[in-house]
Design a protein around this motif. Structure first.
Motif, PDB file in Angstrom:
ATOM      1  N   GLY A 124       3.510   7.813  -6.803  1.00  0.00           N
ATOM      2  CA  GLY A 124       3.161   8.984  -7.588  1.00  0.00           C
ATOM      3  C   GLY A 124       4.045  10.234  -7.998  1.00  0.00           C
ATOM      4  N   PHE A 125       4.704  10.045  -6.620  1.00  0.00           N
ATOM      5  CA  PHE A 125       6.015  11.007  -6.636  1.00  0.00           C
ATOM      6  C   PHE A 125       7.285  11.166  -7.399  1.00  0.00           C
ATOM      7  N   PHE A 126       7.009   9.829  -8.717  1.00  0.00           N
ATOM      8  CA  PHE A 126       8.496  10.118  -9.446  1.00  0.00           C
ATOM      9  C   PHE A 126       7.924   9.754 -11.163  1.00  0.00           C
ATOM     10  N   PRO A 127       8.687  10.127 -11.728  1.00  0.00           N
ATOM     11  CA  PRO A 127       7.960   9.680 -13.131  1.00  0.00           C
ATOM     12  C   PRO A 127       7.697   9.014 -13.456  1.00  0.00           C
ATOM     13  N   GLU A 128       6.660   9.322 -14.177  1.00  0.00           N
ATOM     14  CA  GLU A 128       6.025   7.639 -14.575  1.00  0.00           C
ATOM     15  C   GLU A 128       7.181   6.806 -15.315  1.00  0.00           C
ATOM     16  N   ASP A 129       7.522   7.052 -16.189  1.00  0.00           N
ATOM     17  CA  ASP A 129       8.433   7.308 -17.311  1.00  0.00           C
ATOM     18  C   ASP A 129       9.715   6.500 -16.543  1.00  0.00           C
ATOM     19  N   ARG A 130      10.160   6.243 -15.338  1.00  0.00           N
ATOM     20  CA  ARG A 130      11.181   5.926 -14.693  1.00  0.00           C
ATOM     21  C   ARG A 130      10.683   5.798 -13.413  1.00  0.00           C
ATOM     22  N   ILE A 131      10.238   4.670 -13.101  1.00  0.00           N
ATOM     23  CA  ILE A 131       9.523   3.914 -11.965  1.00  0.00           C
ATOM     24  C   ILE A 131       9.157   3.028 -11.839  1.00  0.00           C
ATOM     25  N   HIS A 132       9.682   1.748 -10.785  1.00  0.00           N
ATOM     26  CA  HIS A 132       9.485   0.868 -11.261  1.00  0.00           C
ATOM     27  C   HIS A 132       8.897   0.325  -9.548  1.00  0.00           C
ATOM     28  N   THR A 133       8.024  -0.480  -9.372  1.00  0.00           N
ATOM     29  CA  THR A 133       7.618  -1.522  -7.099  1.00  0.00           C
ATOM     30  C   THR A 133       7.987  -2.849  -7.148  1.00  0.00           C
ATOM     31  N   ALA A 134       8.248  -3.278  -6.304  1.00  0.00           N
ATOM     32  CA  ALA A 134       7.986  -4.576  -5.931  1.00  0.00           C
ATOM     33  C   ALA A 134       7.726  -4.684  -4.824  1.00  0.00           C
ATOM     34  N   THR A 135       6.704  -5.390  -4.567  1.00  0.00           N
ATOM     35  CA  THR A 135       6.274  -5.173  -2.839  1.00  0.00           C
ATOM     36  C   THR A 135       7.570  -7.448  -2.632  1.00  0.00           C
ATOM     37  N   ILE A 136       8.256  -6.983  -2.075  1.00  0.00           N
ATOM     38  CA  ILE A 136       9.315  -7.638  -1.733  1.00  0.00           C
ATOM     39  C   ILE A 136       9.662  -7.971  -0.287  1.00  0.00           C
ATOM     40  N   ASP A 137       9.863  -9.265   0.432  1.00  0.00           N
ATOM     41  CA  ASP A 137      10.269 -10.055   1.394  1.00  0.00           C
ATOM     42  C   ASP A 137      11.935 -10.059   0.877  1.00  0.00           C
ATOM     43  N   VAL A 138      12.451  -9.265   1.579  1.00  0.00           N
ATOM     44  CA  VAL A 138      13.689  -9.200   1.296  1.00  0.00           C
ATOM     45  C   VAL A 138      14.729 -10.326   1.898  1.00  0.00           C
ATOM     46  N   THR A 139      13.724 -11.426   2.226  1.00  0.00           N
ATOM     47  CA  THR A 139      13.933 -12.875   2.891  1.00  0.00           C
ATOM     48  C   THR A 139      13.981 -13.706   2.331  1.00  0.00           C
ATOM     49  N   ASP A 140      12.922 -13.170   1.057  1.00  0.00           N
ATOM     50  CA  ASP A 140      13.296 -14.542  -0.304  1.00  0.00           C
ATOM     51  C   ASP A 140      13.926 -14.183  -1.510  1.00  0.00           C
ATOM     52  N   ASP A 141      14.716 -15.193  -1.422  1.00  0.00           N
ATOM     53  CA  ASP A 141      16.083 -15.037  -2.203  1.00  0.00           C
ATOM     54  C   ASP A 141      15.030 -14.906  -3.629  1.00  0.00           C
ATOM     55  N   ALA A 142      14.177 -16.629  -3.941  1.00  0.00           N
ATOM     56  CA  ALA A 142      13.656 -16.212  -5.458  1.00  0.00           C
ATOM     57  C   ALA A 142      12.835 -15.045  -5.668  1.00  0.00           C
ATOM     58  N   ALA A 143      11.857 -14.556  -4.554  1.00  0.00           N
ATOM     59  CA  ALA A 143      11.564 -13.450  -5.182  1.00  0.00           C
ATOM     60  C   ALA A 143      12.561 -11.691  -5.160  1.00  0.00           C
ATOM     61  N   ILE A 144      13.579 -11.880  -4.663  1.00  0.00           N
ATOM     62  CA  ILE A 144      14.461 -11.136  -5.106  1.00  0.00           C
ATOM     63  C   ILE A 144      14.921 -11.212  -5.967  1.00  0.00           C
ATOM     64  N   ALA A 199       0.916  -1.330   0.086  1.00  0.00           N
ATOM     65  CA  ALA A 199      -0.058   0.019  -0.073  1.00  0.00           C
ATOM     66  C   ALA A 199       0.683   0.983   0.112  1.00  0.00           C
ATOM     67  N   LYS A 200       2.400   1.841   0.422  1.00  0.00           N
ATOM     68  CA  LYS A 200       2.597   2.245   0.933  1.00  0.00           C
ATOM     69  C   LYS A 200       3.832   2.806  -0.190  1.00  0.00           C
ATOM     70  N   LEU A 201       3.870   1.358  -1.272  1.00  0.00           N
ATOM     71  CA  LEU A 201       4.907   1.384  -2.727  1.00  0.00           C
ATOM     72  C   LEU A 201       3.231   2.308  -3.728  1.00  0.00           C
ATOM     73  N   ALA A 202       2.582   1.700  -3.521  1.00  0.00           N
ATOM     74  CA  ALA A 202       1.668   2.625  -4.224  1.00  0.00           C
ATOM     75  C   ALA A 202       1.256   3.799  -4.174  1.00  0.00           C
ATOM     76  N   GLU A 203       1.382   4.498  -2.720  1.00  0.00           N
ATOM     77  CA  GLU A 203       1.406   5.584  -2.475  1.00  0.00           C
ATOM     78  C   GLU A 203       1.860   6.987  -2.841  1.00  0.00           C
ATOM     79  N   VAL A 204       3.560   6.166  -2.876  1.00  0.00           N
ATOM     80  CA  VAL A 204       4.850   7.200  -2.908  1.00  0.00           C
ATOM     81  C   VAL A 204       4.784   6.669  -4.723  1.00  0.00           C
TER      82      VAL A 204
END
Length: 249
Positions: A50-70, A43-48
């Motif tokens: 919008g602070f960045f240029p649309e063509d230069r932003i990417h988001t990923a919901t990540i648990d940094v303990t999950d090696d496969a997801a990383i 939810a916070k990722l989706a909120e923030v």
């Protein structure tokens, strides 16, 4: 403020939805970088975003303990932006404030897993992409607690000491390449992470800072920008304090 030009480069920032991570992402984006924000809070990722240029932003919901997801997220960034130039490993938690002999084992494992193993997994995932392009900057966010050890924060202190050791090891492994690996050891910086601490512990941390104030996220972001730039090309495996005078070595 010193200006840098990161146009055409891409950066991954973990813990990028708030605090130091968000400030770092904004600083790099303002200098032209494409930015991928990794965070566990969708939810916070989706909120923030919008602070960045649309063509230069990417988001990923990540648990940094999950090696496969990383690994999947790193591959996605490579596909999206065509390269990974910078990693800022900022995701972390404090854990409870209590003595070592009363510290819950489950909390110890969780703090070490997120703060240390999570940094290892992210560093590990991006190196092949950087080696393929023969250029990169890895900046791990440690803590002054990793150098001094804070009482009643054994897991946090140990995890951040581990980040320092990991940084030095990886920096030496990549020293013959144009990829640098450094870490920053801030003193306390007032962010949402304070919500995980007791008021007494917050006052203890403030009392240790000779400047008499907490750090600003923008001050950490400015140091990150330098380390990510070409100006820092001869620094690797190094530890950079941003501690208001607290650091003694």
């Amino acid at each position: 403020m010193v200006s840098y030009d990161f146009t055409g480069q891409s950066a991954i920032v973990t813990g990028g939805a708030r605090g130091i991570g968000l400030a770092v992402a904004k600083r790099l984006s303002d200098a032209g970088a494409s930015v991928s924000l990794w965070d566990a809070d969708a939810a916070k990722l989706a909120e923030v975003a919008g602070f960045f240029p649309e063509d230069r932003i990417h988001t990923a919901t990540i648990d940094v303990t999950d090696d496969a997801a990383i690994d999947r997220a790193a591959a996605e960034v490579e596909r999206e932006f065509g390269r990974i130039d910078v990693l800022v490993a900022s995701a972390g938690i404090t854990g409870p404030n209590t003595s070592t002999w009363e510290y819950p084992v489950s909390d110890w494992r969780r703090v070490i897993d997120i703060n240390l193993t999570g940094v290892f997994l992210c560093d590990r995932a991006v190196v092949p992409y950087m080696r393929a392009k023969d250029r990169g900057r890895i900046i791990n966010i440690a803590s002054i607690a990793g150098k001094e050890g804070n009482p009643n924060a054994p897991a946090y202190s140990a995890s951040k000491a581990g980040v320092i050791g990991l940084t030095k090891s990886l920096g030496k492994e990549l020293a013959a390449t144009p990829i640098t690996v450094n870490c920053i050891t801030p003193a306390a910086v007032k962010t949402d992470i304070f919500d995980q601490m007791t008021p007494e512990f917050i006052e203890f941390m403030l009392s240790k800072i000779p400047m008499g104030r907490f750090g600003l996220v923008e001050e950490i972001a400015n140091l990150v920008a330098w380390l990510a730039s070409e100006d820092a090309s001869f620094s690797t495996g190094a530890v950079f304090d941003c501690s208001g005078g607290r650091a003694t070595y």
